[in-house]
Design a protein around this motif. Sequence first.
Motif: not given
Ligand SMILES: [Zn+2]
Length: 222
Positions: A193, A195-196
Amino acid sequence: MKKPAAVILFSGGQDSTVCLYWAMQEYEEVYPLVISYGHKHLVEFSAAMKIVEMAGLLPNTEFLTLPVTTLKGGTLLGQKSQATGSIADTWVPYRNMLFLTLAFNRAILIGPYTDIVTGVNAIDYSGYPDCRPDFIDSMECTAREASEKTLEIKTPLLFMSKKEIVYLGCTFQGCMEALAYSHTCYNGKTPPCGECNSCILRAKGFAEAGVKDPLIERLTYA
Ligand SMILES: [Zn+2]
């Protein structure tokens, strides 16, 4: 000279993969223990299987599936977080304690000089208290008291930054190829992702090391 044997807690993640290749340099026999605990990311389980196969360790690997309700708590399991202060809300309470206990159980069956290897890291991490040296030392002490055996926990990545872990991975033959299949994203996404917390730390490590992440390369040019 290599030491006789080690059980490695192997998740299929980035740190865990570097740790696996480290263990193959250090031990005659390496026994990966892959534990699935009903978490969201079965993708990590298949990453682990692919990597142990690439490392030639599939016959030595135990895939242990715990009932989904064995561990509870934390957003990684899609539940309310028990984390306070600077601990990330993905923390699963006492997971590492349980995993190490299972690794000790397996190690003692293999032989008296079997070490436990884990890729915990106390530098670029998510504030998990059970990734700190005090916890590891105390767990080793407890395991000895519980068994009258002198088992040791080896944590080669404990004081390394993500950048240093990337550098270490580059020194082992086959490790970067295996990292192309490693899975780190907390959201269980492929491609990751981005973003994590886990994706951010991974990207930061590769960027600082000036090395292209082989996972991203594989997915981009597949
Ligand atoms: Zn991620």
